[in-house]
Write a protein that holds these residues in place. Structure first.
Motif, PDB file in Angstrom:
ATOM      1  N   ALA A 198       0.811  -1.209   0.000  1.00  0.00           N
ATOM      2  CA  ALA A 198       0.000   0.000   0.000  1.00  0.00           C
ATOM      3  C   ALA A 198       0.845   1.260   0.000  1.00  0.00           C
ATOM      4  CB  ALA A 198      -0.922   0.003   1.214  1.00  0.00           C
ATOM      5  N   GLY A 199       2.135   1.146   0.243  1.00  0.00           N
ATOM      6  CA  GLY A 199       2.973   2.329   0.210  1.00  0.00           C
ATOM      7  C   GLY A 199       3.781   2.479   1.474  1.00  0.00           C
ATOM      8  N   GLY A 200       4.757   3.388   1.411  1.00  0.00           N
ATOM      9  CA  GLY A 200       5.646   3.582   2.539  1.00  0.00           C
ATOM     10  C   GLY A 200       4.940   4.086   3.764  1.00  0.00           C
ATOM     11  N   GLY A 201       3.871   4.909   3.579  1.00  0.00           N
ATOM     12  CA  GLY A 201       3.166   5.442   4.735  1.00  0.00           C
ATOM     13  C   GLY A 201       2.523   4.359   5.552  1.00  0.00           C
ATOM     14  N   THR A 202       1.883   3.395   4.880  1.00  0.00           N
ATOM     15  CA  THR A 202       1.250   2.289   5.586  1.00  0.00           C
ATOM     16  C   THR A 202       2.292   1.450   6.319  1.00  0.00           C
ATOM     17  OG1 THR A 202      -0.507   2.201   3.947  1.00  0.00           O
ATOM     18  CG2 THR A 202      -0.196   0.251   5.322  1.00  0.00           C
ATOM     19  N   GLY A 203       3.404   1.147   5.622  1.00  0.00           N
ATOM     20  CA  GLY A 203       4.449   0.360   6.256  1.00  0.00           C
ATOM     21  C   GLY A 203       5.024   1.058   7.471  1.00  0.00           C
ATOM     22  N   SER A 204       5.183   2.369   7.384  1.00  0.00           N
ATOM     23  CA  SER A 204       5.719   3.125   8.514  1.00  0.00           C
ATOM     24  C   SER A 204       4.780   3.080   9.699  1.00  0.00           C
ATOM     25  CB  SER A 204       5.983   4.571   8.093  1.00  0.00           C
ATOM     26  OG  SER A 204       6.449   5.337   9.173  1.00  0.00           O
ATOM     27  N   ARG A 205       3.472   3.207   9.429  1.00  0.00           N
ATOM     28  CA  ARG A 205       2.491   3.161  10.522  1.00  0.00           C
ATOM     29  C   ARG A 205       2.465   1.783  11.163  1.00  0.00           C
ATOM     30  NH1 ARG A 205      -0.543   6.319   6.860  1.00  0.00           N
ATOM     31  NH2 ARG A 205      -1.677   4.480   6.140  1.00  0.00           N
ATOM     32  N   VAL A 206       2.559   0.739  10.343  1.00  0.00           N
ATOM     33  CA  VAL A 206       2.569  -0.619  10.885  1.00  0.00           C
ATOM     34  C   VAL A 206       3.790  -0.835  11.776  1.00  0.00           C
ATOM     35  CG1 VAL A 206       2.795  -3.058  10.294  1.00  0.00           C
ATOM     36  CG2 VAL A 206       1.214  -1.617   9.008  1.00  0.00           C
ATOM     37  N   THR A 207       4.956  -0.381  11.291  1.00  0.00           N
ATOM     38  CA  THR A 207       6.176  -0.527  12.080  1.00  0.00           C
ATOM     39  C   THR A 207       6.101   0.252  13.383  1.00  0.00           C
ATOM     40  OG1 THR A 207       7.479  -0.833  10.058  1.00  0.00           O
ATOM     41  CG2 THR A 207       8.674  -0.192  12.055  1.00  0.00           C
ATOM     42  N   SER A 208       5.539   1.472  13.323  1.00  0.00           N
ATOM     43  CA  SER A 208       5.407   2.279  14.533  1.00  0.00           C
ATOM     44  C   SER A 208       4.482   1.611  15.539  1.00  0.00           C
ATOM     45  CB  SER A 208       4.880   3.671  14.177  1.00  0.00           C
ATOM     46  OG  SER A 208       5.777   4.347  13.318  1.00  0.00           O
ATOM     47  N   GLY A 209       3.390   1.025  15.032  1.00  0.00           N
ATOM     48  CA  GLY A 209       2.467   0.330  15.923  1.00  0.00           C
ATOM     49  C   GLY A 209       3.107  -0.871  16.585  1.00  0.00           C
ATOM     50  N   ARG A 210       3.863  -1.640  15.812  1.00  0.00           N
ATOM     51  CA  ARG A 210       4.546  -2.800  16.383  1.00  0.00           C
ATOM     52  C   ARG A 210       5.590  -2.368  17.408  1.00  0.00           C
ATOM     53  NH1 ARG A 210       5.599  -5.842  10.590  1.00  0.00           N
ATOM     54  NH2 ARG A 210       3.580  -6.909  10.408  1.00  0.00           N
ATOM     55  N   ASP A 245       5.004 -11.876  10.240  1.00  0.00           N
ATOM     56  CA  ASP A 245       6.405 -11.578   9.966  1.00  0.00           C
ATOM     57  C   ASP A 245       7.272 -12.036  11.141  1.00  0.00           C
ATOM     58  OD1 ASP A 245       8.872 -10.566   9.306  1.00  0.00           O
ATOM     59  OD2 ASP A 245       8.129  -8.604   8.686  1.00  0.00           O
ATOM     60  N   TYR A 246       8.135 -13.033  10.892  1.00  0.00           N
ATOM     61  CA  TYR A 246       8.959 -13.589  11.969  1.00  0.00           C
ATOM     62  C   TYR A 246      10.013 -12.611  12.480  1.00  0.00           C
ATOM     63  CZ  TYR A 246       7.029 -18.279  11.852  1.00  0.00           C
ATOM     64  OH  TYR A 246       6.187 -19.347  11.960  1.00  0.00           O
ATOM     65  N   ARG A 247      10.323 -11.587  11.717  1.00  0.00           N
ATOM     66  CA  ARG A 247      11.250 -10.578  12.218  1.00  0.00           C
ATOM     67  C   ARG A 247      10.671  -9.853  13.432  1.00  0.00           C
ATOM     68  NH1 ARG A 247      12.165  -7.303   6.803  1.00  0.00           N
ATOM     69  NH2 ARG A 247       9.908  -7.650   6.856  1.00  0.00           N
ATOM     70  N   TRP A 248       9.347  -9.866  13.557  1.00  0.00           N
ATOM     71  CA  TRP A 248       8.681  -9.292  14.721  1.00  0.00           C
ATOM     72  C   TRP A 248       8.183 -10.361  15.680  1.00  0.00           C
ATOM     73  CZ3 TRP A 248       8.719  -4.256  15.975  1.00  0.00           C
ATOM     74  CH2 TRP A 248       9.063  -3.340  14.981  1.00  0.00           C
ATOM     75  N   VAL A 249       7.744 -11.500  15.153  1.00  0.00           N
ATOM     76  CA  VAL A 249       7.222 -12.568  16.005  1.00  0.00           C
ATOM     77  C   VAL A 249       8.287 -13.036  16.995  1.00  0.00           C
ATOM     78  CG1 VAL A 249       6.375 -14.952  16.040  1.00  0.00           C
ATOM     79  CG2 VAL A 249       5.515 -13.354  14.324  1.00  0.00           C
ATOM     80  N   LEU A 250       9.532 -13.161  16.539  1.00  0.00           N
ATOM     81  CA  LEU A 250      10.597 -13.683  17.402  1.00  0.00           C
ATOM     82  C   LEU A 250      10.888 -12.768  18.596  1.00  0.00           C
ATOM     83  CD1 LEU A 250      13.015 -15.085  14.674  1.00  0.00           C
ATOM     84  CD2 LEU A 250      11.596 -16.412  16.233  1.00  0.00           C
TER      85      LEU A 250
END
Length: 371
Positions: free
Chosen positions: A33-45, A313-318
């Motif tokens: 969906a774009g960099g903005g969505t990815g950034s929000r997801v990363t910030s939430g995690r 995403d196992y980079r976060w699950v672990l």
């Protein structure tokens, strides 16, 4: 020919033969969906990860404060920063520190190992017992007691670790035979068969020796109490190496989740990757089982629970599993100290009592890989 992660994920979700049904939803999805969505997801995690760390710190504080003798947080802080050997309260705090550290280390190890094991085996019900680790550790401890007269926790540690490692090697050797190598199905079948055989041998010894049974049953239920630094320190190198191996395998596990064929197309050496990650799992499970006994549910429940926050995403699950699992173990241990005063319930029993309802709740919500 190179395949992008997005293309591979699409193939894995569309081609019914490429990715097992219980893992299609687990395959990592790209943030198209774009960099903005990815950034929000990363910030939430990241925010959830910080919150988990805060909860873990609070659980450790509760472990130091709560027990047969309750203590205020001010006394705990004073005991840590300005210990007075003549103070009984300070002595209680210092005595509880190894127990809390063990809960922290064993929980983190089992959470990491469980998440990695589910990724390697592509089995949402995988836990440290799937490779026969618990059975190998248990049989080794029984042999140590029955044959060599081992009666200390330090002795249990080395026998349990050797038994867990030997069981994992045997399972992998059996599963590796044949044209396709150590596939997830063959690993699970070999682990189940070996566990049945090892537990049978263990029961033969226990039935024939009442003394061995009496000493073994206290380790078997799983507990983080009664340990000191002499028990913890020898296991630290194994835990550290295992944690580094598993935490560095997030991208590899994401590829394996797409299926072996797609993982090979993405440039992964599937057999080598499974072997290296399996080594990390053995180091983590073997050390944790040796220190605390066979504590169940952590490696099974926690990865499913954290996926509702992180996605597949196992980079976060672990890392989430590494932080969340000790929260459950320490809280279960704290509850076990006070629920039947003046006695206490071992952490292994309390973890099952707390973890089983959580797992049922996860199943009802339908969250997590394959659920």
């Amino acid at each position: 020919m190179k395949l992008s992660t997005t293309t591979a994920a699409s193939v894995g979700q569309v081609g019914g033969t490429s990715v097992p049904g219980n893992q299609r939803d687990s395959a990592p999805r790209s943030n198209a969906a774009g960099g903005g969505t990815g950034s929000r997801v990363t910030s939430g995690r990241s925010a959830w990860l910080v919150a988990a760390v805060v909860v873990l710190v609070a659980a450790c504080a509760a472990s130091l404060a709560i027990g047969a003798r309750g203590l205020p947080l001010s006394t705990i802080w004073e005991a840590i920063t300005n210990f007075n050997p003549e103070s009984g309260d300070h002595a209680v705090v210092i005595a509880r520190i190894p127990r809390t550290v063990l809960g922290l280390l064993a929980g983190a190890a089992l959470g990491l190992a469980g998440a990695a094991m589910q990724g390697v085996a592509r089995n949402p019900l995988a836990d440290p017992g799937i490779l026969g680790l618990n059975a190998g550790a248990a049989l080794a401890v029984v042999v140590g007691i029955y044959v060599f007269g081992v009666g200390s926790l330090t002795g249990y540690i080395w026998f349990a670790f050797i038994g867990a490692a030997a069981a994992a090697v045997v399972v992998y050797a059996i599963a590796s035979r044949g044209r396709d190598g150590a596939t997830p199905v063959k690993l699970a079948l070999a682990g189940a068969a070996l566990s049945a055989g090892l537990f049978s041998l263990m029961n033969v010894i226990l039935v024939s020796s009442q003394d061995t049974l009496d000493r073994f049953r206290f380790w078997q239920v799983g507990s983080i109490g009664g340990r000191d630094w002499s028990v913890l320190l020898p296991a630290l190198p194994f835990l550290a190496v295992g944690a580094v191996i598993v935490l560095a395998s997030g991208r590899i596990l994401n590829s394996l989740a797409l299926g072996d064929d797609i993982a090979r197309g993405l440039g992964q050496n599937v057999a080598l990757s499974r072997g290296i990650i399996g080594l990390g799992i053995v180091l983590l499970c073997g050390s944790a089982t040796a220190l605390a006994g066979p504590i169940g549910f952590l490696g099974l429940v926690i990865p499913h629970a954290v996926r509702s926050l992180t996605g597949p995403d196992y980079r976060w699950v672990l890392p989430f599993s590494m932080i969340s699992a000790p929260i459950l173990l320490i809280i279960a241990d704290v509850i076990g100290r006070v629920v039947l005063l003046p006695g206490e319930v071992p952490a292994g029993i309390m973890t099952a009592l707390v973890g089983a309802p959580v797992f049922v709740w996860l199943i009802r919500r339908g969250k997590g890989a394959g659920l």
